[in-house]
Design an enzyme around this catalytic site. Sequence first.
Site, PDB file in Angstrom:
ATOM      1  N   ARG A  97      -1.549  -3.240   2.268  1.00  0.00           N
ATOM      2  CA  ARG A  97      -1.136  -3.863   3.539  1.00  0.00           C
ATOM      3  C   ARG A  97      -2.346  -3.905   4.464  1.00  0.00           C
ATOM      4  O   ARG A  97      -3.163  -2.988   4.488  1.00  0.00           O
ATOM      5  CB  ARG A  97      -0.021  -3.062   4.206  1.00  0.00           C
ATOM      6  CG  ARG A  97       1.339  -3.274   3.586  1.00  0.00           C
ATOM      7  CD  ARG A  97       2.414  -2.544   4.344  1.00  0.00           C
ATOM      8  NE  ARG A  97       2.306  -1.101   4.195  1.00  0.00           N
ATOM      9  CZ  ARG A  97       1.762  -0.269   5.055  1.00  0.00           C
ATOM     10  NH1 ARG A  97       1.277  -0.715   6.210  1.00  0.00           N
ATOM     11  NH2 ARG A  97       1.689   1.017   4.819  1.00  0.00           N
ATOM     12  N   TYR A 150      -0.368  -9.513  -1.606  1.00  0.00           N
ATOM     13  CA  TYR A 150      -0.008  -8.100  -1.787  1.00  0.00           C
ATOM     14  C   TYR A 150       1.453  -7.855  -1.380  1.00  0.00           C
ATOM     15  O   TYR A 150       1.913  -8.360  -0.343  1.00  0.00           O
ATOM     16  CB  TYR A 150      -0.948  -7.198  -0.963  1.00  0.00           C
ATOM     17  CG  TYR A 150      -0.463  -5.766  -1.010  1.00  0.00           C
ATOM     18  CD1 TYR A 150      -0.605  -5.018  -2.180  1.00  0.00           C
ATOM     19  CD2 TYR A 150       0.204  -5.189   0.065  1.00  0.00           C
ATOM     20  CE1 TYR A 150      -0.093  -3.734  -2.259  1.00  0.00           C
ATOM     21  CE2 TYR A 150       0.705  -3.902  -0.002  1.00  0.00           C
ATOM     22  CZ  TYR A 150       0.555  -3.183  -1.175  1.00  0.00           C
ATOM     23  OH  TYR A 150       1.063  -1.919  -1.271  1.00  0.00           O
ATOM     24  N   GLY A 206       3.352  -5.655   0.178  1.00  0.00           N
ATOM     25  CA  GLY A 206       3.766  -5.333   1.549  1.00  0.00           C
ATOM     26  C   GLY A 206       3.514  -6.455   2.539  1.00  0.00           C
ATOM     27  O   GLY A 206       4.091  -6.487   3.627  1.00  0.00           O
ATOM     28  N   LYS A 216       8.829  -4.941   4.003  1.00  0.00           N
ATOM     29  CA  LYS A 216       8.392  -4.410   5.303  1.00  0.00           C
ATOM     30  C   LYS A 216       8.676  -5.408   6.427  1.00  0.00           C
ATOM     31  O   LYS A 216       9.016  -5.016   7.551  1.00  0.00           O
ATOM     32  CB  LYS A 216       6.903  -4.086   5.256  1.00  0.00           C
ATOM     33  CG  LYS A 216       6.516  -3.137   4.150  1.00  0.00           C
ATOM     34  CD  LYS A 216       7.239  -1.828   4.256  1.00  0.00           C
ATOM     35  CE  LYS A 216       6.793  -0.851   3.181  1.00  0.00           C
ATOM     36  NZ  LYS A 216       7.526   0.412   3.219  1.00  0.00           N
ATOM     37  N   HIS A 244      12.187   3.655   7.699  1.00  0.00           N
ATOM     38  CA  HIS A 244      11.316   3.799   6.526  1.00  0.00           C
ATOM     39  C   HIS A 244      11.709   5.098   5.810  1.00  0.00           C
ATOM     40  O   HIS A 244      10.981   6.091   5.846  1.00  0.00           O
ATOM     41  CB  HIS A 244       9.859   3.848   7.009  1.00  0.00           C
ATOM     42  CG  HIS A 244       8.848   3.724   5.922  1.00  0.00           C
ATOM     43  ND1 HIS A 244       7.570   4.233   6.050  1.00  0.00           N
ATOM     44  CD2 HIS A 244       8.893   3.146   4.706  1.00  0.00           C
ATOM     45  CE1 HIS A 244       6.885   3.964   4.949  1.00  0.00           C
ATOM     46  NE2 HIS A 244       7.662   3.310   4.125  1.00  0.00           N
ATOM     47  N   SER A 255       3.633   5.923   4.106  1.00  0.00           N
ATOM     48  CA  SER A 255       3.400   5.365   2.786  1.00  0.00           C
ATOM     49  C   SER A 255       2.520   6.291   1.950  1.00  0.00           C
ATOM     50  O   SER A 255       1.563   6.876   2.470  1.00  0.00           O
ATOM     51  CB  SER A 255       2.697   4.020   2.926  1.00  0.00           C
ATOM     52  OG  SER A 255       3.385   3.234   3.865  1.00  0.00           O
ATOM     53  N   ALA A 256       2.854   6.384   0.656  1.00  0.00           N
ATOM     54  CA  ALA A 256       2.084   7.181  -0.298  1.00  0.00           C
ATOM     55  C   ALA A 256       2.007   8.664   0.081  1.00  0.00           C
ATOM     56  O   ALA A 256       0.966   9.297  -0.019  1.00  0.00           O
ATOM     57  CB  ALA A 256       0.683   6.588  -0.496  1.00  0.00           C
ATOM     58  N   CYS A 257       3.143   9.202   0.554  1.00  0.00           N
ATOM     59  CA  CYS A 257       3.216  10.634   0.872  1.00  0.00           C
ATOM     60  C   CYS A 257       4.333  11.320   0.076  1.00  0.00           C
ATOM     61  O   CYS A 257       4.917  12.309   0.530  1.00  0.00           O
ATOM     62  CB  CYS A 257       3.437  10.852   2.362  1.00  0.00           C
ATOM     63  SG  CYS A 257       1.978  10.529   3.347  1.00  0.00           S
ATOM     64  N   GLY A 258       4.674  10.768  -1.073  1.00  0.00           N
ATOM     65  CA  GLY A 258       5.606  11.465  -1.962  1.00  0.00           C
ATOM     66  C   GLY A 258       7.075  11.182  -1.687  1.00  0.00           C
ATOM     67  O   GLY A 258       7.947  11.892  -2.197  1.00  0.00           O
ATOM     68  N   LYS A 259       7.356  10.147  -0.910  1.00  0.00           N
ATOM     69  CA  LYS A 259       8.766   9.845  -0.578  1.00  0.00           C
ATOM     70  C   LYS A 259       9.554   9.493  -1.839  1.00  0.00           C
ATOM     71  O   LYS A 259      10.673   9.961  -2.032  1.00  0.00           O
ATOM     72  CB  LYS A 259       8.769   8.682   0.428  1.00  0.00           C
ATOM     73  CG  LYS A 259      10.130   8.262   0.910  1.00  0.00           C
ATOM     74  CD  LYS A 259      10.083   7.677   2.318  1.00  0.00           C
ATOM     75  CE  LYS A 259       9.076   6.587   2.551  1.00  0.00           C
ATOM     76  NZ  LYS A 259       9.400   5.292   1.970  1.00  0.00           N
ATOM     77  N   ASN A 270       8.864  10.281  -5.004  1.00  0.00           N
ATOM     78  CA  ASN A 270       9.048  11.444  -5.891  1.00  0.00           C
ATOM     79  C   ASN A 270      10.170  12.335  -5.377  1.00  0.00           C
ATOM     80  O   ASN A 270      10.982  12.841  -6.143  1.00  0.00           O
ATOM     81  CB  ASN A 270       7.756  12.259  -5.987  1.00  0.00           C
ATOM     82  CG  ASN A 270       6.659  11.502  -6.723  1.00  0.00           C
ATOM     83  OD1 ASN A 270       6.940  10.500  -7.369  1.00  0.00           O
ATOM     84  ND2 ASN A 270       5.429  11.968  -6.603  1.00  0.00           N
ATOM     85  N   ASP A 284      12.833   3.758  -0.159  1.00  0.00           N
ATOM     86  CA  ASP A 284      11.853   3.315   0.847  1.00  0.00           C
ATOM     87  C   ASP A 284      12.466   2.899   2.185  1.00  0.00           C
ATOM     88  O   ASP A 284      11.852   3.113   3.215  1.00  0.00           O
ATOM     89  CB  ASP A 284      11.031   2.148   0.283  1.00  0.00           C
ATOM     90  CG  ASP A 284       9.768   1.869   1.086  1.00  0.00           C
ATOM     91  OD1 ASP A 284       9.109   2.835   1.501  1.00  0.00           O
ATOM     92  OD2 ASP A 284       9.451   0.692   1.312  1.00  0.00           O
ATOM     93  N   SER A 287      -2.473   1.019  -6.701  1.00  0.00           N
ATOM     94  CA  SER A 287      -1.845   0.179  -7.739  1.00  0.00           C
ATOM     95  C   SER A 287      -0.352   0.508  -7.781  1.00  0.00           C
ATOM     96  O   SER A 287       0.065   1.611  -7.427  1.00  0.00           O
ATOM     97  CB  SER A 287      -2.511   0.417  -9.090  1.00  0.00           C
ATOM     98  OG  SER A 287      -2.530   1.788  -9.405  1.00  0.00           O
ATOM     99  N   ARG A 288       0.434  -0.466  -8.226  1.00  0.00           N
ATOM    100  CA  ARG A 288       1.888  -0.354  -8.033  1.00  0.00           C
ATOM    101  C   ARG A 288       2.652  -0.734  -9.287  1.00  0.00           C
ATOM    102  O   ARG A 288       2.135  -1.400 -10.179  1.00  0.00           O
ATOM    103  CB  ARG A 288       2.317  -1.317  -6.902  1.00  0.00           C
ATOM    104  CG  ARG A 288       1.676  -1.031  -5.544  1.00  0.00           C
ATOM    105  CD  ARG A 288       2.442   0.028  -4.841  1.00  0.00           C
ATOM    106  NE  ARG A 288       1.888   0.374  -3.541  1.00  0.00           N
ATOM    107  CZ  ARG A 288       2.638   0.819  -2.528  1.00  0.00           C
ATOM    108  NH1 ARG A 288       3.932   0.939  -2.642  1.00  0.00           N
ATOM    109  NH2 ARG A 288       2.062   1.175  -1.390  1.00  0.00           N
ATOM    110  N   GLY A 301       9.256  19.335  -8.178  1.00  0.00           N
ATOM    111  CA  GLY A 301      10.557  19.961  -8.474  1.00  0.00           C
ATOM    112  C   GLY A 301      10.845  21.126  -7.537  1.00  0.00           C
ATOM    113  O   GLY A 301      12.009  21.376  -7.166  1.00  0.00           O
ATOM    114  N   ASP A 302       9.801  21.848  -7.122  1.00  0.00           N
ATOM    115  CA  ASP A 302      10.031  23.014  -6.259  1.00  0.00           C
ATOM    116  C   ASP A 302      10.454  22.627  -4.847  1.00  0.00           C
ATOM    117  O   ASP A 302      10.914  23.486  -4.077  1.00  0.00           O
ATOM    118  CB  ASP A 302       8.786  23.914  -6.236  1.00  0.00           C
ATOM    119  CG  ASP A 302       8.688  24.744  -7.503  1.00  0.00           C
ATOM    120  OD1 ASP A 302       9.727  25.324  -7.884  1.00  0.00           O
ATOM    121  OD2 ASP A 302       7.614  24.776  -8.125  1.00  0.00           O
TER     122      ASP A 302
HETATM  123  C1  OXD Z   1       4.515   1.146   1.853  1.00  0.00           C
HETATM  124  C2  OXD Z   1       5.332   0.705   0.697  1.00  0.00           C
HETATM  125  O1  OXD Z   1       3.341   0.719   1.971  1.00  0.00           O
HETATM  126  O2  OXD Z   1       6.483   1.150   0.590  1.00  0.00           O
HETATM  127  O3  OXD Z   1       5.043   1.920   2.653  1.00  0.00           O
HETATM  128  O4  OXD Z   1       4.867  -0.122  -0.108  1.00  0.00           O
HETATM  129 MN    MN Z   2       7.098   2.311   2.273  1.00  0.00          MN
END
Ligand code: OXD
Ligand code: MN
Length: 589
Positions: A69, A197, A199, A206, A226, A248-252, A254, A275, A367-368, A493-494
């Site tokens: 983005r 891209y 986003g 978004k 979000h 974004s990209a903080c483990g949401k 997972n 998301d 990469s996605r 998992g923890d």
């Molecule tokens: C982001 C996404 O960038 O979900 O937050 O792709």
């Molecule tokens: Mn997102």
Amino acid sequence: MNKNASVEKWVEETARLTRPDRIVWLTGSDAEYEQLLAEGVRLNQLIPLDSAKHPGSYLHRSHPEDVARTEQNTYICTPVRGDAGPTNNWMDPAEAYDKLRRLFSGVMKGRTMYVIPHLLGPPGSPFSKVGVELTDSVYVAINMQIMTRLGTVALEHLGDSHSFLKGLHSCGTLDPRQRYICHFPQDLTVWSINSGYGGNALLSKKCFALRIASWLGRQEGWLAEHMFITGIEDPKGQVTYIAGAFPSACGKTNLAMLRPTGAYSGYKIWCVGDDIAWLRVGIDGRLYATNPEAGFFGVAPGTSPQTNPNMMAAIAKNTIFTNVALAPDRTVWWEGLDLPADIKGFLDWQGRPWSPNSGQKAAHPNSRFTTPIKQSPVFTPKWNSPEGVPISAILFGARRSTLVPLVCEAFNWQHGVYLGATMSSETTSAAAGATGVLRQDPMAMLPFCGYNMADYFGHWLKIGRRLKAPPKIFRVNWFRRDAHGRFLWPGFGDNMRVLKWIIDRCYGTAGAQETPIGYLPSINSLDTDGLNLSGQGMEELLAVDRESWFKEARRQTEFFGKFGTRMPAELLLEQQMLIDRLSVQAQRT
Ligand code: OXD
Ligand code: MN
């Protein structure tokens, strides 16, 4: 397919501007999807992967300058600048339409324009919205088939109504200097040009489901957030739904589909969304969530059988991979997966020969993969429930290597809004620009709020006043590091241990200690059995360092100051109360 007269008129008008050779209306059928894939291959936009190892899956390589983005090119175009607020780029709507009309003029000559009606939210839900995206990108059309409830279902929902979200997208020349993602909330319209891209180009995501929807939500009395939405079923069969906002990209993702193990293997996880959550006050005074999307657009690097076995199962087929590495046997690879013994012939995300000694990443860090939500082993039919699922807890999580404890519960809704509004996080590769830089990211919505964030905070407070049984609000941080830079908490998992404490707090069965920043787990109330933390680990993870919190409070004051008199008094009061509580503690110690 019955076409809607307003949609048809708008498609005709847009075609007069953009001049495509062909117009194709998408219905959402399987046969049509196959044709789109074939067209993607013909245009060299898709590389078919091995049909046994990755059935129905393809690799796409984007332009190397179009990989994330671009917030610097993203505008909220409201007639009054102050309505976009100090955290958004603003352009006057007339100027923006004028500038972009010139860029869109004739841009689709020689190309196909895809008309993509899609439904944001479950069919039959009075809360769902219809979007229509017009695009000249077959890659976008294919990804929209995965990411949305597409085609006939949307036009049926729309009926004769004139009210739908209008998105116009063209890859144009992909020139980053002429890239614009312009939102016109008052017209429910988005124009996006010169990026393919996800986003920036899958407008359902978004652009519609967050920026335009947040603006609509303010008018209509709901919230577009979000957030993931996940149900946790205990061994007795009781399901508790939580929603969580993370940058974004903080483990949401997972966290949204974590696999409980060990002492928690009797628990089941049901992922409603990873998301975006649309949140409404139900007639019973609880908060209900629906997911406007139908797929996952996840970050590949770091996704592995260890970190997210459920996602690995989901992406085993019918998946579009973007900017990952390619092995000679037409399988894909990215950092975080085990490296095969033989890496001869590996190509990196740009198609260049790659080896671990090349000194470059094989897959782009952003990469996605795009994959249907229904393929996830933790899919739940509740995803299609028209009223949504009732939310018991809201999590605000950010990437902070210092200060913010592992978990902290807000005193009440207003304090929770304050915890969300004061979130800050270290930047990641999901947006172009430097990574690891600390920036304020309220409710993880900084890049996605379609209006002035001070008004947005006020809207959160207003929603709270309508809730008879508000969810409890928690702040979490899995990213604390020790003096040597190592993560203090194992994560993945923890995290179930922390979720268990959160759920128990919702039912009033776990202990907590009151601190100036909120309720923290009391000794032994958070399960650490069998966890391999260093001696100081847990103490550090739950410490409240007063001096650093004073500093943090000063940074927050600066941030709130940007909004001037538009800032809700309640949050300024919360700010003052935090400083007072820290001062009282200082006098006591
Ligand atoms: C982001 C996404 O960038 O979900 O937050 O792709
Ligand atoms: Mn997102």
